[in-house]
Design a protein around this motif. Structure first.
Motif, PDB file in Angstrom:
ATOM      1  N   MET A   1       0.727  -1.208   0.022  1.00 34.41           N
ATOM      2  CA  MET A   1      -0.070   0.144  -0.061  1.00 34.41           C
ATOM      3  C   MET A   1       1.118   1.209  -0.153  1.00 34.41           C
ATOM      4  O   MET A   1       2.067   1.114   0.556  1.00 34.41           O
ATOM      5  CB  MET A   1      -0.947  -0.063   1.063  1.00 34.41           C
ATOM      6  CG  MET A   1      -1.994   1.146   1.310  1.00 34.41           C
ATOM      7  SD  MET A   1      -2.736   1.225   2.882  1.00 34.41           S
ATOM      8  CE  MET A   1      -1.730   1.323   4.027  1.00 34.41           C
ATOM      9  N   ILE A   2       0.312   2.283  -0.536  1.00 39.72           N
ATOM     10  CA  ILE A   2       0.964   3.425  -0.413  1.00 39.72           C
ATOM     11  C   ILE A   2       0.320   4.689   0.483  1.00 39.72           C
ATOM     12  O   ILE A   2      -0.784   4.784   0.142  1.00 39.72           O
ATOM     13  CB  ILE A   2       1.430   3.959  -1.957  1.00 39.72           C
ATOM     14  CG1 ILE A   2       2.335   5.033  -1.765  1.00 39.72           C
ATOM     15  CG2 ILE A   2       0.359   4.288  -2.632  1.00 39.72           C
ATOM     16  CD1 ILE A   2       3.006   5.831  -2.982  1.00 39.72           C
ATOM     17  N   HIS A 453       6.103   2.218  -6.759  1.00 38.88           N
ATOM     18  CA  HIS A 453       6.289   1.530  -5.356  1.00 38.88           C
ATOM     19  C   HIS A 453       5.388   0.263  -5.363  1.00 38.88           C
ATOM     20  O   HIS A 453       5.825  -0.800  -4.779  1.00 38.88           O
ATOM     21  CB  HIS A 453       5.435   2.613  -4.298  1.00 38.88           C
ATOM     22  CG  HIS A 453       5.221   2.268  -3.155  1.00 38.88           C
ATOM     23  ND1 HIS A 453       5.970   2.533  -2.020  1.00 38.88           N
ATOM     24  CD2 HIS A 453       4.184   1.478  -2.609  1.00 38.88           C
ATOM     25  CE1 HIS A 453       5.604   2.066  -0.995  1.00 38.88           C
ATOM     26  NE2 HIS A 453       4.377   1.224  -1.181  1.00 38.88           N
ATOM     27  N   HIS A 457       6.568  -3.952  -4.644  1.00 39.72           N
ATOM     28  CA  HIS A 457       6.174  -4.622  -3.482  1.00 39.72           C
ATOM     29  C   HIS A 457       6.032  -6.106  -4.197  1.00 39.72           C
ATOM     30  O   HIS A 457       6.040  -7.011  -3.293  1.00 39.72           O
ATOM     31  CB  HIS A 457       4.571  -4.281  -3.214  1.00 39.72           C
ATOM     32  CG  HIS A 457       4.577  -3.261  -2.180  1.00 39.72           C
ATOM     33  ND1 HIS A 457       5.162  -3.428  -1.078  1.00 39.72           N
ATOM     34  CD2 HIS A 457       3.843  -2.162  -1.915  1.00 39.72           C
ATOM     35  CE1 HIS A 457       5.122  -2.308  -0.218  1.00 39.72           C
ATOM     36  NE2 HIS A 457       4.011  -1.684  -0.765  1.00 39.72           N
ATOM     37  N   GLU A 476       7.224  -2.133   3.754  1.00 35.91           N
ATOM     38  CA  GLU A 476       6.947  -0.707   3.107  1.00 35.91           C
ATOM     39  C   GLU A 476       8.137   0.162   3.309  1.00 35.91           C
ATOM     40  O   GLU A 476       8.611   0.937   2.416  1.00 35.91           O
ATOM     41  CB  GLU A 476       5.933   0.201   3.904  1.00 35.91           C
ATOM     42  CG  GLU A 476       4.503  -0.533   3.863  1.00 35.91           C
ATOM     43  CD  GLU A 476       3.899  -0.538   2.356  1.00 35.91           C
ATOM     44  OE1 GLU A 476       4.677  -0.050   1.519  1.00 35.91           O
ATOM     45  OE2 GLU A 476       2.853  -1.147   2.438  1.00 35.91           O
ATOM     46  N   TYR A 533       6.964   4.076   6.564  1.00 36.05           N
ATOM     47  CA  TYR A 533       7.727   4.089   4.971  1.00 36.05           C
ATOM     48  C   TYR A 533       8.968   4.948   5.125  1.00 36.05           C
ATOM     49  O   TYR A 533       9.988   4.700   4.637  1.00 36.05           O
ATOM     50  CB  TYR A 533       6.595   4.681   4.213  1.00 36.05           C
ATOM     51  CG  TYR A 533       5.200   4.060   3.953  1.00 36.05           C
ATOM     52  CD1 TYR A 533       4.640   3.848   4.715  1.00 36.05           C
ATOM     53  CD2 TYR A 533       4.952   3.817   2.637  1.00 36.05           C
ATOM     54  CE1 TYR A 533       3.122   3.057   4.441  1.00 36.05           C
ATOM     55  CE2 TYR A 533       3.703   3.029   2.185  1.00 36.05           C
ATOM     56  CZ  TYR A 533       3.164   2.782   3.211  1.00 36.05           C
ATOM     57  OH  TYR A 533       1.605   2.152   3.136  1.00 36.05           O
TER      58      TYR A 533
HETATM   59 ZN   LIG Z   1       3.480   0.131  -0.073  1.00 38.83          ZN
END
Ligand SMILES: [Zn+2]
Length: 808
Positions: A1-2, A453, A457, A476, A533
């Motif tokens: 996830m970002i 990103h 992953h 992350e 992150y």
């Molecule tokens: Zn991520």
């Protein structure tokens, strides 16, 4: 996830002057005397741990903070000789009911017990129960009243009503002969009780039938579901975390059945998948794995273009924009097609389906192996995705493969779905143009960043399978770090929001009561973007550029990836491997950056100069030493080294990727003058001093105000205008963590001293770093958060103006 923080803007810096310090004579030094540039800061006590001692424990080995090594995980950080992990294979038949907005499924799971343990039950994840009104994850979260109240807020409080009908319906759980198995649902987890204990090296086959109401993602949230478009009501379906999935059972934590509340992502076991999905005949499906029946779902022309794309080095549209638009306008098909996919050795399976999709693809060679880079996107993002998406997927695979392991899967897909979420071989990203086809710089770089990103992953945590539900930083943080390398290799002027040390400073400066260590469980983190992150990514970049150097770091990081690819690493395995493979003692670094919350603030308290030359008192006025010319835009150390090393940037190799923003540089502020002075005393002395009379001795006094020990990096600016940068290892603090001094010999007169000139250490207070103060570059950008996905109309878009003026 970002979670995304973005966009650079330079603001005028505040001009500061320093005060001239008081002369200070050091009587211990025989030769001479000195004086002083000193900062005006009082030498306040800042000894945290033990006021009577200069020792804390900052350089002690981690010792008991790490679990003991055993036969499963070695003290070197590698899998041990008896390392084991479980495996689950899935055969799934799914049916997308577009009219009722439901998903129906049936799966056969073959679970392999590779552990030395006897199992009497199995645990599975039911993530869609996140939306079950009785098990609702929102009940884990507090809430409060907002004034004035709106209808939307009032509606929002009634979670049970809003979620009516959602959640997983388990229709049946049976063994291979069709006999019902007892099961118990605990919120987002399901336990199946085995009819007979499952012995080591045995497998167990069982089936589950289920269905659920698909959530409208953009309204009620969630990882998967659908997005409905305003113009004609057509939907993009993203089917993720959708089938009952086996939990991880491991040597170090047994069953991981920590509940899913929507944030801590997931940990799963590797296995092989065969999945078929029955969808409306005018839909296109993109999924984890390889489609095994393209001849049944594509027309002859589409199949031809697919074959052409296999060897094409630019994206080929298998489903083009005209067809996607036509399908939206025609009545929805009432027929169905079944798409079939196979995926090997993956930890999960996800897919997207829509009649809105354009589909393009091209082949990319990764260390001699052909991989298909592909994108699926609606017309709303065509202007950006058609130009950038698939090429960015390919670029990401190349750079990550260089820093980790060669990408092992046959495909990598980017789907535009107004979000940012990753699964093996497929991820969902954002980035749409305005109606006139233009877009802002923020949308463009936001899109590139999210694609890099989420595709990244694939490596962390899809291949290097860390436990996301326990440790967000392990996927992350590591991923955001390699994302930064990938951005910088895209374009030397890429505005990376995370990675360079100076970008983390505003976070490190907030009150300690609001900070948490990186080693905090995923579900308990407050500042998620910064903690999970940005800070770990920054720490790794600092390790690479400042502490270890690129060669030692890159070897160790690659070794970690190699050791733990297709396995389940823990934090200790990472910490140990980085040391084991590099020969660098990093315990102090893990302790300071990962287990503690202290920031870096090294102060240059005072500087003495002494010489062996004549007693003549020299007084130099200097006022523009560092402000001789307009200051260039600040460049971080990675960018400087990449350019020095002659790195080839994607935008130079493929000039088609250059657009308006490549050429557009916003105005930079210049620096006003800086005033300072210093005085130099010296006394006559013995004959032998003549040998040294042309040398200058500088005794510098440093103080660790922030607490986090780091190397001291000094830039010397000489009277003749030349400069020199010196690195002093963090070990300088090992006997006194609070104060150190050191004498430096120079053959030229120094007129300015600056600590951390490339802002490599995330020092939170630059006012005590230098004798000549420079305005600080603005960090205005750091805490601007970006809402993902749609609605980019409120931001400045100079490209639109350019378009209207008929230029370019
Ligand atoms: Zn991520």
């Amino acid at each position: 996830m970002i979670i995304y923080l973005f966009l650079a803007a330079d603001l005028p810096g505040a001009m500061k002057r320093i005060k001239t310090g008081m002369p200070h004579i050091n009587k211990q030094i025989q030769i001479a005397v000195a004086l002083v540039f000193t900062t005006s800061i009082a030498l306040a006590q800042n000894i945290r741990n033990n006021p009577s001692s200069n020792h804390g424990n900052k350089f002690e080995q981690l010792g008991t903070l790490l679990p003991d090594a055993n036969t499963y995980r070695t003290a070197s950080g590698a899998p041990g000789h008896q390392y084991w992990q479980q495996r689950a294979d899935y055969v799934i038949a799914a049916e997308l009911d577009e009219k009722k907005l439901r998903l129906n499924g049936e799966e056969k799971i073959t679970y392999y017990n590779n552990s030395p343990d006897v199992l009497t039950y199995l645990w599975l994840q039911l993530d869609e129960n996140q939306h079950n009104p009785t098990n609702d994850a929102n009940y884990f979260d507090g809430s409060q009243k907002h004034l004035p109240l709106t209808v939307g807020q009032l509606q929002g409080y009634d979670v049970k009503k809003n979620l009516e009908g959602y959640g997983v319906n388990i229709i049946s759980v049976t063994d291979s002969s069709g006999k019902a198995l007892p099961y118990t649902i605990n919120l987002t987890m399901m336990r199946i009780d085995l009819p007979r204990a499952l012995q080591p090296r045995q497998k167990f086959v069982f089936r589950i039938k289920w269905n659920y109401k698909l959530p409208e993602r953009m309204k009620i949230g969630g990882r998967g579901g659908f997005e409905r478009f305003d113009d004609n009501g057509q939907c993009v379906f993203t089917i993720t975390q959708w089938y009952p999935r086996m939990c991880v059972y491991s040597d170090y934590q047994g069953w991981n059945h920590k509940q899913f509340t929507g944030r801590g992502e997931f940990a799963l076991v590797f296995g092989n998948f065969e999945v078929s999905m029955k969808v409306p005949a005018d839909h296109v499906v993109g999924a984890t794995g390889v489609c095994t029946n393209l001849t049944e779902v594509l027309t002859a022309g589409q199949l031809d273009r697919w074959k052409r794309s296999l060897t094409s080095t630019t994206p080929v549209e298998i489903i083009d924009l005209d067809l996607a638009k036509e399908r939206e306008q025609k009545p929805d098909s009432t027929h169905f097609k079944t798409w079939k996919f196979k995926a090997e050795n993956v930890r999960d399976f996800a897919w997207g389906s829509s009649r809105k999709f354009v589909w393009d693809a091209m082949g990319v060679k990764i260390e001699g192996k052909q991989v298909m880079a592909m994108s699926f996107y609606p017309k709303e993002s065509y202007g950006l995705y058609n130009k950038y998406s698939t090429k960015t997927v390919a670029h990401t695979l190349r750079v990550y493969s260089k820093h980790t392991i060669a990408y092992p899967y046959p495909t990598a897909i980017s789907v535009e779905a107004a979000n940012g979420m990753e699964y093996p071989m497929i991820c969902f990203n954002y980035g749409r143009t305005d109606a006139d086809g233009t877009y802002s710089s923020r949308t463009k770089y936001g899109m590139l960043t999210v694609i890099i990103h989420e595709v990244g992953h694939n490596f962390f945590p899809m291949i290097v399978n860390s436990d996301e539900r326990q440790w967000s930083w392990m996927d992350e943080g590591l991923n955001t770090f390699v994302q930064f390398l990938t951005e910088q290799e895209f374009d030397n002027n890429y505005p990376s929001a995370r990675g360079p040390a100076h970008k983390i400073v505003d976070y490190m400066r907030i009150p300690k009561s609001q900070l948490e260590p990186i080693m905090t469980n995923s579900e308990n983190i407050n500042n998620f973007g910064s903690n999970a992150y940005a800070k770990p990514a920054t720490a790794l970049n600092i390790l690479r550029e400042t502490i270890m150097g690129r060669e030692l770091f890159d070897h160790a990081f690659k070794e970690y990836s190699r050791r733990w690819a297709f396995r389940h690493p823990s934090p200790a395995d990472f910490f140990r491997t980085m040391e084991d493979a590099s020969g660098v003692d990093l315990d102090w670094f893990w302790r300071g950056w990962f287990y503690d919350i202290e920031p870096v603030d090294i102060s240059l308290d005072s500087a003495f100069v002494f010489t062996a030359s004549s007693p003549e008192k020299v007084k130099v006025e200097y006022d523009t030493i560092l402000a001789r010319e307009p200051r260039e835009a600040f460049k971080h150390i990675s960018g400087i080294r990449n350019r020095q090393n002659g790195m080839h940037f994607l935008v130079d190799e493929d000039t088609l990727l250059r657009d308006f923003y490549y050429y557009y540089k916003p105005g930079r502020d210049t620096v006003a003058d800086v005033v300072n002075r210093y005085e130099n005393f010296s006394i006559p002395d013995q004959q032998e001093m003549k040998l040294y009379e042309n040398l200058f001795y500088y005794e510098l006094h440093f103080r660790n105000k922030g607490g986090l020990v780091m190397p001291i990096i000094i830039k010397w600016t000489f009277k003749d205008g030349s400069e020199e940068v010196e690195y002093i290892n963090a070990y300088i603090w090992r006997k006194n963590e609070n104060r150190v001094s050191k004498v430096f010999v120079k053959n030229k007169e120094v007129v300015a001293i600056t600590l951390d000139p490339y802002k490599e250490t995330a020092d939170i207070d630059e006012n005590n770093n230098t004798l000549s103060r420079l305005p600080e570059p603005s960090r205005f950008d750091l805490f601007k958060t970006k809402t993902m996905g749609r609605g980019q109309n409120n931001e400045s878009n100079p490209m639109k103006k350019q378009l209207n003026e008929g230029k370019r």
